[in-house]
Design a protein around this motif. Structure first.
Motif, PDB file in Angstrom:
ATOM      1  N   VAL A  26       0.881  -1.171   0.000  1.00 52.99           N
ATOM      2  CA  VAL A  26       0.000   0.000   0.000  1.00 52.99           C
ATOM      3  C   VAL A  26       0.912   1.212   0.000  1.00 52.99           C
ATOM      4  N   LYS A  27       0.839   2.016  -1.059  1.00 50.29           N
ATOM      5  CA  LYS A  27       1.762   3.135  -1.224  1.00 50.29           C
ATOM      6  C   LYS A  27       1.344   4.335  -0.367  1.00 50.29           C
ATOM      7  N   HIS A  28       2.210   5.320  -0.306  1.00 50.08           N
ATOM      8  CA  HIS A  28       1.937   6.555   0.430  1.00 50.08           C
ATOM      9  C   HIS A  28       0.626   7.183  -0.053  1.00 50.08           C
ATOM     10  N   GLY A  29      -0.290   7.455   0.862  1.00 53.55           N
ATOM     11  CA  GLY A  29      -1.522   8.143   0.525  1.00 53.55           C
ATOM     12  C   GLY A  29      -2.495   7.349  -0.323  1.00 53.55           C
ATOM     13  N   GLU A  30      -2.293   6.042  -0.407  1.00 52.07           N
ATOM     14  CA  GLU A  30      -3.138   5.198  -1.249  1.00 52.07           C
ATOM     15  C   GLU A  30      -4.258   4.564  -0.428  1.00 52.07           C
ATOM     16  N   PHE A  31      -5.392   4.359  -1.084  1.00 49.32           N
ATOM     17  CA  PHE A  31      -6.554   3.699  -0.475  1.00 49.32           C
ATOM     18  C   PHE A  31      -6.724   2.357  -1.187  1.00 49.32           C
ATOM     19  N   VAL A  32      -6.440   1.267  -0.452  1.00 49.24           N
ATOM     20  CA  VAL A  32      -6.490  -0.079  -1.033  1.00 49.24           C
ATOM     21  C   VAL A  32      -7.515  -0.911  -0.271  1.00 49.24           C
ATOM     22  N   SER A  33      -8.380  -1.624  -1.002  1.00 48.52           N
ATOM     23  CA  SER A  33      -9.381  -2.482  -0.367  1.00 48.52           C
ATOM     24  C   SER A  33      -9.060  -3.956  -0.604  1.00 48.52           C
ATOM     25  N   LEU A  34      -9.333  -4.767   0.428  1.00 50.75           N
ATOM     26  CA  LEU A  34      -9.226  -6.217   0.341  1.00 50.75           C
ATOM     27  C   LEU A  34     -10.625  -6.809   0.238  1.00 50.75           C
ATOM     28  N   LEU A  35     -10.844  -7.607  -0.799  1.00 57.66           N
ATOM     29  CA  LEU A  35     -12.113  -8.305  -0.990  1.00 57.66           C
ATOM     30  C   LEU A  35     -11.844  -9.804  -0.967  1.00 57.66           C
ATOM     31  N   GLY A  36     -12.756 -10.552  -0.372  1.00 59.22           N
ATOM     32  CA  GLY A  36     -12.591 -11.999  -0.374  1.00 59.22           C
ATOM     33  C   GLY A  36     -13.764 -12.666   0.294  1.00 59.22           C
ATOM     34  N   PRO A  37     -13.870 -13.979   0.166  1.00 57.00           N
ATOM     35  CA  PRO A  37     -14.975 -14.712   0.784  1.00 57.00           C
ATOM     36  C   PRO A  37     -14.945 -14.568   2.298  1.00 57.00           C
ATOM     37  N   SER A  38     -16.105 -14.798   2.927  1.00 59.35           N
ATOM     38  CA  SER A  38     -16.167 -14.798   4.394  1.00 59.35           C
ATOM     39  C   SER A  38     -15.223 -15.855   4.942  1.00 59.35           C
ATOM     40  N   GLY A  39     -14.486 -15.465   5.986  1.00 64.13           N
ATOM     41  CA  GLY A  39     -13.577 -16.415   6.616  1.00 64.13           C
ATOM     42  C   GLY A  39     -12.312 -16.672   5.838  1.00 64.13           C
ATOM     43  N   SER A  40     -12.013 -15.804   4.869  1.00 65.57           N
ATOM     44  CA  SER A  40     -10.828 -16.038   4.034  1.00 65.57           C
ATOM     45  C   SER A  40      -9.541 -15.546   4.692  1.00 65.57           C
ATOM     46  N   GLY A  41      -9.654 -14.882   5.831  1.00 62.52           N
ATOM     47  CA  GLY A  41      -8.434 -14.481   6.538  1.00 62.52           C
ATOM     48  C   GLY A  41      -8.131 -13.002   6.483  1.00 62.52           C
ATOM     49  N   LYS A  42      -9.091 -12.188   6.024  1.00 56.97           N
ATOM     50  CA  LYS A  42      -8.857 -10.740   5.909  1.00 56.97           C
ATOM     51  C   LYS A  42      -8.602 -10.113   7.277  1.00 56.97           C
ATOM     52  N   SER A  43      -9.446 -10.441   8.248  1.00 58.12           N
ATOM     53  CA  SER A  43      -9.264  -9.876   9.588  1.00 58.12           C
ATOM     54  C   SER A  43      -7.992 -10.409  10.250  1.00 58.12           C
ATOM     55  N   THR A  44      -7.665 -11.672   9.992  1.00 60.33           N
ATOM     56  CA  THR A  44      -6.412 -12.239  10.521  1.00 60.33           C
ATOM     57  C   THR A  44      -5.220 -11.452   9.998  1.00 60.33           C
ATOM     58  N   LEU A  45      -5.276 -11.081   8.737  1.00 61.28           N
ATOM     59  CA  LEU A  45      -4.194 -10.292   8.141  1.00 61.28           C
ATOM     60  C   LEU A  45      -4.045  -8.966   8.880  1.00 61.28           C
ATOM     61  N   PHE A  46      -5.176  -8.328   9.208  1.00 62.53           N
ATOM     62  CA  PHE A  46      -5.137  -7.069   9.967  1.00 62.53           C
ATOM     63  C   PHE A  46      -4.504  -7.271  11.336  1.00 62.53           C
ATOM     64  N   HIS A  47      -4.883  -8.366  12.001  1.00 61.25           N
ATOM     65  CA  HIS A  47      -4.325  -8.643  13.319  1.00 61.25           C
ATOM     66  C   HIS A  47      -2.815  -8.865  13.243  1.00 61.25           C
ATOM     67  N   LEU A  48      -2.368  -9.450  12.161  1.00 60.32           N
ATOM     68  CA  LEU A  48      -0.934  -9.658  11.961  1.00 60.32           C
ATOM     69  C   LEU A  48      -0.214  -8.334  11.713  1.00 60.32           C
TER      70      LEU A  48
END
Length: 247
Positions: A26-48
């Motif tokens: 994610v570059k300086h000043g960039e807005f990036v979204s993560l999309l994926g199936p439920s339970g695919s690990g998106k929140s786990t990635l945030f916790h990491l």
């Protein structure tokens, strides 16, 4: 503004692998979204990223510094606003800066006013609507000393109309500050409307399936949601998610 680099991150819990060799930036000043199936690990990635867990392999870099397993390097807003009920709205929004020993109450009041919350500084969270509490949580993230913000489905509990209003408000506030944002959502339209790039994750174990760089100019108007170009991008991402869900 900060730049995040996620390099070959893998994570398992017991026998279940959640993330498999995930790399993106994610570059300086960039807005990036993560999309994926439920339970695919998106929140786990945030916790990491936030240092709540350590990956089994891989590294997180923020502005070139290794922040793997380090807490406090980024600002994180979970799905619920997570406001302290015993603190006033003003006290809640300065919390991150207060922990660092440098709360700016003047700036906090100005930000609350921009968020349409003037007059609520001395109110408590239970006295505000869901949308208002979410705005408080985002103002708190903006006022935190960290320049990199992770937002985990912050609008998922809101009705459609309130959600649209919150998306518009988020973009207006973000345009002024341009902090780097990594945003998790299940909503394709939301990802398209808000983001510079959309990253699609595969089913568990999550890996980067595809990345979309969006052509929409900023600042954005909600009329964009009704345009033919927007619909074509929505179809392309929907097809990619269909492939992921049936893989």
């Amino acid at each position: 503004m900060s730049e995040l680099v996620v390099e070959q991150v893998t994570k398992s819990f017991g026998d279940e692998q959640v993330l498999a060799d995930v790399s993106f930036s994610v570059k300086h000043g960039e807005f990036v979204s993560l999309l994926g199936p439920s339970g695919s690990g998106k929140s786990t990635l945030f916790h990491l990223i936030g240092g709540m867990y350590r990956p089994d392999a891989g590294t997180f870099y923020l502005d070139g510094n290794d922040i793997t397993g380090e807490r406090g390097a980024i600002s994180y807003t979970p799905q619920s606003p997570a406001l302290f009920p015993w603190r006033t709205i003003l006290e809640n929004v300065v919390l991150g800066a207060e922990i660092q020993g440098k709360p700016d109450y003047k700036k906090a009041r100005a930000m609350l006013e921009k968020a349409g919350l003037a007059g609520y500084e001395d109110a408590y969270p239970h006295q505000l609507s869901g949308g208002m509490r979410q705005r408080v949580a985002f103002v708190r993230a903006l006022l935190s000393p960290q320049d990199f913000i992770c937002l985990d489905e912050p609008f998922s509990a809101l009705d459609e109309f309130t959600r649209l209003e919150m998306q518009k408000w988020l973009l207006n506030i973000w345009e002024e500050n341009r902090q780097s944002i990594l945003f998790v959502t299940h909503n394709i339209e939301e990802a398209l409307y808000l983001s510079d790039r959309v990253i699609v994750l595969s089913n568990k174990p999550a890996a980067i399936k595809k990345e979309f760089t969006l052509p929409f100019e900023r600042p954005r108007d909600q009329e964009l949601l009704l345009s033919e170009e927007f619909l074509q991008w929505k179809k392309a991402i929907y097809k990619e998610l269909q492939v992921v869900n049936h893989a």
